[in-house]
Write a protein that holds these residues in place. Structure first.
Motif, PDB file in Angstrom:
ATOM      1  N   ARG A  13     -18.357  -2.341  30.283  1.00 47.54           N
ATOM      2  CA  ARG A  13     -17.605  -3.490  29.778  1.00 47.54           C
ATOM      3  C   ARG A  13     -16.225  -3.554  30.418  1.00 47.54           C
ATOM      4  O   ARG A  13     -15.742  -4.642  30.772  1.00 47.54           O
ATOM      5  CB  ARG A  13     -17.485  -3.414  28.257  1.00 47.54           C
ATOM      6  N   ARG A  92      -9.231 -10.670  20.802  1.00 45.10           N
ATOM      7  CA  ARG A  92      -9.921  -9.955  21.892  1.00 45.10           C
ATOM      8  C   ARG A  92      -9.914  -8.444  21.664  1.00 45.10           C
ATOM      9  O   ARG A  92      -9.997  -7.669  22.620  1.00 45.10           O
ATOM     10  CB  ARG A  92      -9.239 -10.277  23.227  1.00 45.10           C
ATOM     11  N   GLU A  93      -9.840  -8.012  20.416  1.00 40.51           N
ATOM     12  CA  GLU A  93      -9.679  -6.588  20.107  1.00 40.51           C
ATOM     13  C   GLU A  93     -10.700  -5.704  20.821  1.00 40.51           C
ATOM     14  O   GLU A  93     -10.338  -4.732  21.487  1.00 40.51           O
ATOM     15  CB  GLU A  93      -9.790  -6.356  18.601  1.00 40.51           C
ATOM     16  N   GLN A  94     -11.985  -6.014  20.695  1.00 43.39           N
ATOM     17  CA  GLN A  94     -13.010  -5.122  21.243  1.00 43.39           C
ATOM     18  C   GLN A  94     -12.928  -5.031  22.765  1.00 43.39           C
ATOM     19  O   GLN A  94     -13.052  -3.948  23.345  1.00 43.39           O
ATOM     20  CB  GLN A  94     -14.406  -5.597  20.805  1.00 43.39           C
ATOM     21  N   ASP A  95     -12.719  -6.161  23.418  1.00 44.66           N
ATOM     22  CA  ASP A  95     -12.592  -6.151  24.880  1.00 44.66           C
ATOM     23  C   ASP A  95     -11.384  -5.320  25.318  1.00 44.66           C
ATOM     24  O   ASP A  95     -11.452  -4.541  26.277  1.00 44.66           O
ATOM     25  CB  ASP A  95     -12.444  -7.575  25.418  1.00 44.66           C
ATOM     26  N   LEU A  97      -9.854  -2.859  23.690  1.00 47.58           N
ATOM     27  CA  LEU A  97     -10.086  -1.437  23.463  1.00 47.58           C
ATOM     28  C   LEU A  97     -11.009  -0.857  24.532  1.00 47.58           C
ATOM     29  O   LEU A  97     -10.797   0.261  25.020  1.00 47.58           O
ATOM     30  CB  LEU A  97     -10.668  -1.203  22.071  1.00 47.58           C
ATOM     31  N   ASP A  98     -12.059  -1.599  24.895  1.00 49.66           N
ATOM     32  CA  ASP A  98     -12.972  -1.121  25.934  1.00 49.66           C
ATOM     33  C   ASP A  98     -12.252  -0.911  27.266  1.00 49.66           C
ATOM     34  O   ASP A  98     -12.458   0.096  27.954  1.00 49.66           O
ATOM     35  CB  ASP A  98     -14.123  -2.119  26.136  1.00 49.66           C
ATOM     36  N   ARG A 108     -11.109   6.033  20.892  1.00 49.40           N
ATOM     37  CA  ARG A 108     -11.056   4.667  20.351  1.00 49.40           C
ATOM     38  C   ARG A 108      -9.827   4.488  19.460  1.00 49.40           C
ATOM     39  O   ARG A 108      -9.146   3.472  19.523  1.00 49.40           O
ATOM     40  CB  ARG A 108     -12.330   4.372  19.563  1.00 49.40           C
ATOM     41  N   ARG A 328     -17.125   4.730  22.205  1.00 52.81           N
ATOM     42  CA  ARG A 328     -16.598   3.879  21.134  1.00 52.81           C
ATOM     43  C   ARG A 328     -16.623   4.502  19.755  1.00 52.81           C
ATOM     44  O   ARG A 328     -16.144   3.906  18.791  1.00 52.81           O
ATOM     45  CB  ARG A 328     -17.402   2.579  21.083  1.00 52.81           C
ATOM     46  N   TRP A 330     -15.684   5.980  16.557  1.00 54.33           N
ATOM     47  CA  TRP A 330     -14.372   6.117  15.925  1.00 54.33           C
ATOM     48  C   TRP A 330     -14.132   7.519  15.381  1.00 54.33           C
ATOM     49  O   TRP A 330     -12.991   7.885  15.077  1.00 54.33           O
ATOM     50  CB  TRP A 330     -14.219   5.095  14.798  1.00 54.33           C
TER      51      TRP A 330
END
Length: 523
Positions: A13, A92-95, A97-98, A108, A328, A330
Motif C-alpha cells: 500500500r 486519509r488515516e489508514q493510507d 499510517l501505511d 502502527r 498493521r 496494533w
C-alpha cells in the motif's frame, strides 16, 4: 506467514501511494533518482529525483514569488486552508499510517502518534494564529502624542530540514505555523523517508494551498542542505547536534534566523517515593516508543537506592514482554529500526558496553528472523564513563539503568551531560521540585515525554547542545515573523520646537523624564 502477509500489505500500500508522488518534487525532469527502501524487509518503496543546487534555486524563487500574494491574504483565509488540511488528514488515516510505516518501519501505534500530533498541531495553530499575529499597541515615547504599534511581518521563505525518524510530524508540524504566519516553505525531507512529506504536500494543495507556495526538494543533505540555507530567510532544522552546529554557523554567517531541535541523552529519575510499578510501565513507553528513535526518548534511568531493585525487576520483566514485529497489528509494541546501518551503530554501543563490563539485563540482539533492521529492546546496568553508551546519543532501543544514593544525586547525575532536551521524573510528592532543578527544555512528571510534547500551547526545545529556539506555543509561530514597530507622532515632534533652544529643550525633557519616573509603574 500471516505476519509476512501483513507486512506485505503495508509495504504494498505504501508503494501504491508513493507511485505518483515523486512528480511533486521540485526537480528538473530527466535527472538522477534515488531509491527509498522499506526497513521492514528492504524492498523498494519508490524512487525520487536527486535535486541539484539549481533545483533548490528554482524552488526558493518559486516559493518567494507565491509568498508575496499569500502574505497579503487575510489570516482567516490562511486558517481555512489549514482547517481543510486537518480534515483531509483524518479522512486519509489508514493510507497515511501505511505510508509512514512502509517508509520508517515503526509500529502502527507510533505511526498513529505522528498523525495525532500533526492533527493537534494544525488545530492549535489554526485556532490561535490570528491572536498571535494581530497588531498590538505598545507604550509610545510620549503619552497621547505617540501611538506605537507592533506588527508581525513574515520572514519570507522558510527552509525546513527534517529527519527520518518522524517523517510526518517533523516535515509538517513546523511548516504549518510558518504558513499561517504568511511564509512560503521549501522543505528538504530525509532521503530515507521522502514520500510521507510528498503526500502531505499533496493534501495541502488539495486543501487550497497555492501550488507554488510550498516546495519540496529531495537529495543528500550534504549536497543540497547548504544550498537551501544560502537562499532561504529562516531555517528550521531537526537532527544531530554536530550537524546542527554546522547549520547554525552557516545561518550566522548570513544573519538569518535559525531554530533547531538537536540531540539528547535524556534522563529519567525514579525518586524514593515513586510507585515503582507505574514508573516501570512509564519507562517502557518512554524508552522504546518509535524503537527508541526519538529525540526526547529516555536513554538513562537513575533510580533511588530504596526503589532501585523493585523498579528494575518490574522494568526488565515488562521489557522482555514487548512484542516486536512488522505490519498493521496494533498489539505490536515495537517495530523496526530505520536501516541496517543504524542497527550497526546501536549494536556497536551495546557491544562496546558489554566488552567493558556492563551487565545485559534484557535484549541486546539483532533479530534478522523478523527483518534486516530489527533489534531487541535492551536494558543494561553497570555502564561506566569509558563506554560509548554513557554519554553519546544511541538513538535506539537501548537504556542504561543506574542506582542513585538519594534524590539529590539522581538530579546531579541527570544534569551531568552536554545535552539538555527532555527529562522524566517519577514521584508521588516531589516530582515538580526535582523537575525545577533539571537543566532540560522539557520535564515530564510521572510521564516520559508525551505530556510536554502534546501540550501544544507550551514551548518545547533544548538547552545546552540540544538545540536553539522553540517549537509549539506562541514561540512556535512568532519565530517565523519579524517584529516591526510603527510609531505615529501627533502635534509635537520629539525634538526642539521651532524657535526653542536646544538647552531649553533639554531642560524641559529632563523635567518630563523625572516626572514620568515618579508615576507608579504597571505590573
Amino acid at each position: 506467514m500471516a505476519a509476512r502477509r501483513r507486512t506485505g500489505t503495508v509495504i504494498d500500500r505504501g508503494r501504491e501511494l508513493a507511485a505518483d508522488l515523486s512528480q511533486l518534487v521540485a526537480a528538473a525532469p530527466g535527472g538522477p533518482t534515488q531509491a527509498s527502501q522499506a526497513p521492514f524487509d528492504g524492498t523498494l518503496v519508490g524512487d525520487v529525483p536527486v535535486c541539484s543546487t539549481h533545483d533548490v534555486d528554482a524552488a526558493v524563487a518559486t516559493a518567494r514569488s507565491a509568498q508575496q500574494h499569500w502574505a497579503g491574504m487575510p489570516v482567516a483565509e490562511r486558517r481555512a486552508v489549514i482547517r481543510r488540511f486537518r480534515e483531509l488528514l483524518l479522512g486519509r488515516e489508514q493510507d497515511i499510517l501505511d505510508l509512514v510505516q512502509a517508509e520508517s518501519g515503526k509500529s502502527r501505534l507510533s505511526a498513529f502518534e505522528e498523525l495525532a500530533d500533526v492533527v493537534l498541531t494544525a488545530d492549535y495553530y489554526e485556532r490561535t494564529a490570528e491572536r498571535y499575529l494581530r497588531p498590538s499597541r505598545r507604550k509610545g515615547a510620549a503619552p497621547v502624542l505617540t501611538r506605537a504599534t507592533e506588527y508581525r511581518v513574515p520572514k519570507g521563505v522558510v527552509g525546513v530540514i527534517s529527519p527520518w525518524n518522524y517523517p510526518l510530524t517533523l516535515a509538517v508540524s513546523d511548516a504549518l505555523p510558518a504558513l499561517l504566519a504568511g511564509n512560503g516553505i521549501v522543505l528538504k525531507p530525509d532521503s530515507q523517508t521522502p514520500f510521507t512529506a510528498l503526500l502531505m504536500l499533496k493534501l495541502l494543495r488539495r486543501a487550497g494551498l497555492p501550488e507554488d507556495l510550498f516546495q519540496i526538494v529531495t537529495g543528500p543533505g550534504t549536497a543540497i542542505g547548504p544550498a537551501l540555507i544560502e537562499r532561504v530567510d529562516f531555517l528550521m532544522f531537526t537532527g544531530s547536534s554536530k550537524t546542527g552546529k554546522a547549520v547554525a554557523r552557516q545561518c550566522g554567517a548570513r544573519l538569518i534566523g535559525f531554530s533547531a531541535e538537536l540531540g539528547g541523552k535524556n534522563p529519567m529519575l525514579v525518586l524514593a517515593d515513586a510507585d515503582h510499578g507505574k514508573a516501570a510501565s512509564g519507562a517502557v513507553h518512554a524508552c522504546f516508543s518509535n524503537s527508541g528513535q526519538l529525540c526526547v526518548s529516555i536513554e538513562r534511568i537513575y533510580a533511588h537506592t530504596d526503589v532501585y531493585d523493585s523498579f528494575l525487576a518490574a522494568f526488565v520483566a515488562e521489557v522482555k514482554g514487548i512484542r516486536i514485529g512488522a505490519g498493521r497489528d496494533w498489539d505490536i509494541g515495537m517495530g523496526s529500526l530505520i536501516s541496517e546501518a543504524h542497527v550497526e551503530r546501536v549494536d556497536n554501543h551495546v557491544q562496546d558496553a558489554l566488552a567493558k563490563g556492563a551487565q545485559l539485563l534484557a535484549g541486546g540482539r539483532r533479530r534478522p528472523d523478523l527483518g534486516p533492521s530489527f533489534y531487541e529492546p535492551t536494558v543494561l546496568a553497570g555502564v561506566t564513563e569509558d563506554m560509548l553508551l554513557a554519554r553519546e546519543e544511541t538513538f535506539g532501543p537501548v537504556v542504561a539503568v543506574y542506582r542513585a544514593v538519594d534524590d539529590d544525586e539522581a538530579v546531579a547525575l541527570a544534569n551531568d551531560s552536554d545535552f539538555g532536551l527532555n527529562a522524566s521524573v517519577w514521584s508521588a510528592r516531589h516530582g515538580e521540585t526535582a523537575a525545577r532543578k533539571l537543566l532540560t527544555g522539557t520535564v515530564n512528571v510521572n510521564e516520559g515525554y508525551a505530556a510536554t510534547w502534546a501540550s501544544h500551547d507550551a514551548p518545547i526545545g533544548g538547552m545546552k547542545d540540544s538545540g536553539a529556539g522553540r517549537r509549539h506555543g506562541r514561540e512556535g509561530i512568532l519565530k517565523y515573523t519579524e517584529p516591526q514597530t510603527i510609531a505615529v507622532q501627533r502635534l509635537l515632534r520629539v525634538a526642539p520646537a521651532a524657535g526653542m533652544s536646544n538647552r531649553a529643550y533639554a531642560r524641559i525633557m529632563k523635567g518630563a523624564i523625572t516626572l514620568v519616573g515618579r508615576f507608579p509603574r504597571s505590573r
